[in-house]
Design a protein around this motif. Structure first.
Motif, PDB file in Angstrom:
ATOM      1  N   SER A   1       0.844  -1.192   0.000  1.00 19.51           N
ATOM      2  CA  SER A   1       0.000   0.000   0.000  1.00 19.51           C
ATOM      3  C   SER A   1       0.883   1.246   0.000  1.00 19.51           C
ATOM      4  O   SER A   1       1.714   1.427   0.899  1.00 19.51           O
ATOM      5  CB  SER A   1      -0.901   0.003   1.239  1.00 19.51           C
ATOM      6  OG  SER A   1      -1.447   1.290   1.455  1.00 19.51           O
ATOM      7  N   TRP A   2       0.699   2.117  -1.005  1.00 25.31           N
ATOM      8  CA  TRP A   2       1.484   3.344  -1.064  1.00 25.31           C
ATOM      9  C   TRP A   2       1.221   4.223   0.150  1.00 25.31           C
ATOM     10  O   TRP A   2       2.115   4.855   0.685  1.00 25.31           O
ATOM     11  CB  TRP A   2       1.173   4.111  -2.352  1.00 25.31           C
ATOM     12  CG  TRP A   2       1.674   5.534  -2.328  1.00 25.31           C
ATOM     13  CD1 TRP A   2       0.935   6.675  -2.348  1.00 25.31           C
ATOM     14  CD2 TRP A   2       3.050   5.965  -2.241  1.00 25.31           C
ATOM     15  NE1 TRP A   2       1.738   7.781  -2.291  1.00 25.31           N
ATOM     16  CE2 TRP A   2       3.038   7.375  -2.220  1.00 25.31           C
ATOM     17  CE3 TRP A   2       4.265   5.288  -2.167  1.00 25.31           C
ATOM     18  CZ2 TRP A   2       4.214   8.125  -2.146  1.00 25.31           C
ATOM     19  CZ3 TRP A   2       5.430   6.036  -2.079  1.00 25.31           C
ATOM     20  CH2 TRP A   2       5.402   7.430  -2.072  1.00 25.31           C
ATOM     21  N   ARG A   3      -0.029   4.245   0.605  1.00 27.06           N
ATOM     22  CA  ARG A   3      -0.365   5.063   1.766  1.00 27.06           C
ATOM     23  C   ARG A   3       0.424   4.625   2.996  1.00 27.06           C
ATOM     24  O   ARG A   3       1.007   5.453   3.712  1.00 27.06           O
ATOM     25  CB  ARG A   3      -1.877   4.970   2.043  1.00 27.06           C
ATOM     26  CG  ARG A   3      -2.354   5.902   3.154  1.00 27.06           C
ATOM     27  CD  ARG A   3      -3.769   5.557   3.577  1.00 27.06           C
ATOM     28  NE  ARG A   3      -3.829   4.230   4.187  1.00 27.06           N
ATOM     29  CZ  ARG A   3      -4.950   3.687   4.636  1.00 27.06           C
ATOM     30  NH1 ARG A   3      -6.094   4.310   4.511  1.00 27.06           N
ATOM     31  NH2 ARG A   3      -4.933   2.493   5.202  1.00 27.06           N
ATOM     32  N   GLU A   4       0.453   3.319   3.252  1.00 30.07           N
ATOM     33  CA  GLU A   4       1.180   2.810   4.420  1.00 30.07           C
ATOM     34  C   GLU A   4       2.691   2.940   4.220  1.00 30.07           C
ATOM     35  O   GLU A   4       3.426   3.231   5.173  1.00 30.07           O
ATOM     36  CB  GLU A   4       0.811   1.338   4.663  1.00 30.07           C
ATOM     37  CG  GLU A   4      -0.679   1.064   4.781  1.00 30.07           C
ATOM     38  CD  GLU A   4      -1.326   1.885   5.885  1.00 30.07           C
ATOM     39  OE1 GLU A   4      -0.653   2.216   6.876  1.00 30.07           O
ATOM     40  OE2 GLU A   4      -2.517   2.218   5.742  1.00 30.07           O
ATOM     41  N   PHE A   5       3.144   2.736   2.994  1.00 32.06           N
ATOM     42  CA  PHE A   5       4.568   2.878   2.690  1.00 32.06           C
ATOM     43  C   PHE A   5       5.027   4.309   2.973  1.00 32.06           C
ATOM     44  O   PHE A   5       6.058   4.533   3.605  1.00 32.06           O
ATOM     45  CB  PHE A   5       4.812   2.512   1.227  1.00 32.06           C
ATOM     46  CG  PHE A   5       6.254   2.556   0.808  1.00 32.06           C
ATOM     47  CD1 PHE A   5       7.097   1.484   1.029  1.00 32.06           C
ATOM     48  CD2 PHE A   5       6.769   3.684   0.185  1.00 32.06           C
ATOM     49  CE1 PHE A   5       8.428   1.529   0.641  1.00 32.06           C
ATOM     50  CE2 PHE A   5       8.100   3.741  -0.202  1.00 32.06           C
ATOM     51  CZ  PHE A   5       8.925   2.656   0.023  1.00 32.06           C
TER      52      PHE A   5
ATOM     53  N   ARG B   1      -0.667  -5.196  11.046  1.00 35.31           N
ATOM     54  CA  ARG B   1      -0.447  -4.705   9.691  1.00 35.31           C
ATOM     55  C   ARG B   1       0.738  -3.746   9.616  1.00 35.31           C
ATOM     56  O   ARG B   1       1.507  -3.769   8.652  1.00 35.31           O
ATOM     57  CB  ARG B   1      -1.717  -4.006   9.206  1.00 35.31           C
ATOM     58  CG  ARG B   1      -1.640  -3.498   7.776  1.00 35.31           C
ATOM     59  CD  ARG B   1      -1.582  -4.638   6.781  1.00 35.31           C
ATOM     60  NE  ARG B   1      -0.816  -4.250   5.596  1.00 35.31           N
ATOM     61  CZ  ARG B   1      -0.578  -5.048   4.569  1.00 35.31           C
ATOM     62  NH1 ARG B   1      -1.004  -6.291   4.590  1.00 35.31           N
ATOM     63  NH2 ARG B   1       0.107  -4.637   3.529  1.00 35.31           N
ATOM     64  N   ARG B   2       0.908  -2.888  10.626  1.00 34.71           N
ATOM     65  CA  ARG B   2       1.981  -1.900  10.531  1.00 34.71           C
ATOM     66  C   ARG B   2       3.355  -2.568  10.547  1.00 34.71           C
ATOM     67  O   ARG B   2       4.271  -2.130   9.855  1.00 34.71           O
ATOM     68  CB  ARG B   2       1.883  -0.891  11.680  1.00 34.71           C
ATOM     69  CG  ARG B   2       2.873   0.248  11.495  1.00 34.71           C
ATOM     70  CD  ARG B   2       2.811   1.285  12.572  1.00 34.71           C
ATOM     71  NE  ARG B   2       3.776   2.341  12.295  1.00 34.71           N
ATOM     72  CZ  ARG B   2       4.104   3.297  13.156  1.00 34.71           C
ATOM     73  NH1 ARG B   2       3.527   3.350  14.334  1.00 34.71           N
ATOM     74  NH2 ARG B   2       5.001   4.206  12.836  1.00 34.71           N
TER      75      ARG B   2
ATOM     76  N   THR C   1      -5.161  -7.633  12.947  1.00 32.27           N
ATOM     77  CA  THR C   1      -5.199  -7.133  11.576  1.00 32.27           C
ATOM     78  C   THR C   1      -5.868  -5.775  11.534  1.00 32.27           C
ATOM     79  O   THR C   1      -7.051  -5.662  11.862  1.00 32.27           O
ATOM     80  CB  THR C   1      -5.951  -8.113  10.654  1.00 32.27           C
ATOM     81  OG1 THR C   1      -7.256  -8.341  11.198  1.00 32.27           O
ATOM     82  CG2 THR C   1      -5.218  -9.434  10.538  1.00 32.27           C
ATOM     83  N   GLY C   2      -5.112  -4.772  11.148  1.00 30.09           N
ATOM     84  CA  GLY C   2      -5.643  -3.416  11.082  1.00 30.09           C
ATOM     85  C   GLY C   2      -6.655  -3.226   9.977  1.00 30.09           C
ATOM     86  O   GLY C   2      -7.565  -2.396  10.069  1.00 30.09           O
TER      87      GLY C   2
END
Length: 392
Positions: A43-47, A111-112, A386-387
């Motif tokens: 995920s680009w957002r999380e990255f 998830r993080r 799991t987020g």
């Protein structure tokens, strides 16, 4: 883990054909599609959210590992001086982009943590291969690059690789808008990672970062150019391809044991080799642990200083990030790429020991850390978190 052990067992079967691992085969054939697949699933957002900590791990931890291994080798491994130790540190400095994420997903890590591990393994190949390039130049040509030139080289690797990847991604996303044919788009998706890697390497930039940048960009844009039917076809093909490549890669790791033993046999006693392998693996794990704790705290402080208020990773989370530092085929390919001969024609004696220690680290981190990780996560109370489900 099963595939690596299976490769080890198969290597002892009489009359089994020997399959040597060619570094160019790994870097050119296996690495681009596997990196591309991992980038598409990221995920680009999380990255972007974890980019500061990922940078501390992908660049800072690689440098710290190289330095730590060089110091350790000079003082505790009689056959290695600091130059050979620097090269050994560069060889084993990068985590595997496949193993950690596969295990983390399968046992339900938060998830993080998975996002951080995936981001680190996507980016650290570039800094690790730069360290390998510097280490080989020190050994083969006796040149010690200046710090300034090394920093400039790293900046060019990053900027050039990301630039090439994004440029190709923009071109491909524009072409995709005019195509809605499953087989054509599958073939295009297979060509793109190789094109990004080769174009960046031709520009003397990072092919790894080019593939990652291109994959992240196209993954983000894919909702605008893939029809549902094409998306299903492309995803199915890539699932099968990555499964096959992963299997081949890890079986080939196990199959390299005869070559590793053939090079080292006769030079050292079995007890000495086992001691070197166990102690060196423990040192490598300790170096990662020593860096991860302050790195996570520093990243959290910097984010808070820039106005991002969020919950910091706890001690349990940080410990798992430190423990999940598996090495894989990239480390083995880097070890095999160490030259046998120096510029003056002399044989580079420590090469076989470097190859053996790299192989030991891969086995210990994949098998020992990989097998203990599920129990560790359950003991720490992190399993099943799991987020994404809460967000949905």
């Amino acid at each position: 883990i099963v595939l690596v052990v299976a490769g080890l067992v198969i290597s002892f079967v009489p009359r089994m054909p020997r399959i040597p691992l060619d570094p160019s085969l790994v870097f050119l054939i296996f690495l681009p599609p596997l990196l591309n697949s991992a980038a598409w699933a990221t995920s680009w957002r999380e990255f972007r959210h974890n980019l500061l900590l990922i940078s501390f791990l992908a660049v800072g931890l690689v440098g710290f590992t190289v330095w730590g291994v060089a110091v350790f080798s000079e003082h505790f491994i009689t056959a290695l001086d600091w130059k050979a130790g620097f090269l050994l540190g560069a060889v084993v400095s990068t985590t595997d982009p496949i193993a950690a994420a596969s295990i983390a997903h399968s046992i339900g890590l938060p998830r993080r943590i998975v996002d951080i591990l995936e981001g680190e393994s996507l980016l650290n190949d570039a800094s690790g291969l730069l360290a390998l390039e510097i280490g080989i130049s020190i050994i083969a040509r006796g040149e010690v690059p200046e710090v300034g030139s090394g920093v400039l080289r790293l900046l060019y690797l990053i900027a050039g690789g990301v630039g090439v990847g994004l440029l190709l991604g923009v071109v491909v996303s524009w072409i995709e808008k005019f195509v809605d044919n499953g087989p054509v788009e599958i073939v295009l998706s297979l060509i793109v990672p190789y094109a990004a890697y080769l174009a960046a390497e031709e520009a003397k930039a990072s092919g790894v970062l080019a593939v990652v940048a291109c994959g992240l960009y196209l993954s983000r844009k894919s909702a605008t150019f893939y029809s549902p039917g094409v998306r299903i076809q492309v995803t199915s093909v890539w699932d099968a391809l990555t499964f096959m490549l992963n299997g081949l890669v890890f079986v080939m790791i196990g199959l390299q044991l005869p070559y590793v033993l053939a090079g080292i046999r006769g030079s050292y006693g079995l007890a000495t080799l086992l001691e070197y392998g166990v102690v060196f693996s423990a040192i490598l794990i300790a170096l990662r642990m020593a860096w991860v704790f302050p790195a996570v705290k520093m990243a959290s402080l910097l984010r808070r200083w820039t106005g991002h208020v969020e919950k910091q990773p706890g001690v349990r989370d940080i410990f798992v990030i430190g423990w999940t530092g598996m090495r894989g085929v990239v480390a083995l390919a880097a070890a095999i790429s160490v030259p046998e001969m120096l510029a003056d024609g002399r044989t580079f004696g420590p090469r076989n020991l470097i190859l053996f220690l790299a192989f030991c680290v891969i086995l210990v981190t994949l098998v020992v850390q990989g097998l203990t990780l599920p129990s560790l996560i359950r003991v720490l109370g992190l399993a099943g978190a799991t987020g994404m489900s809460a967000e949905e």
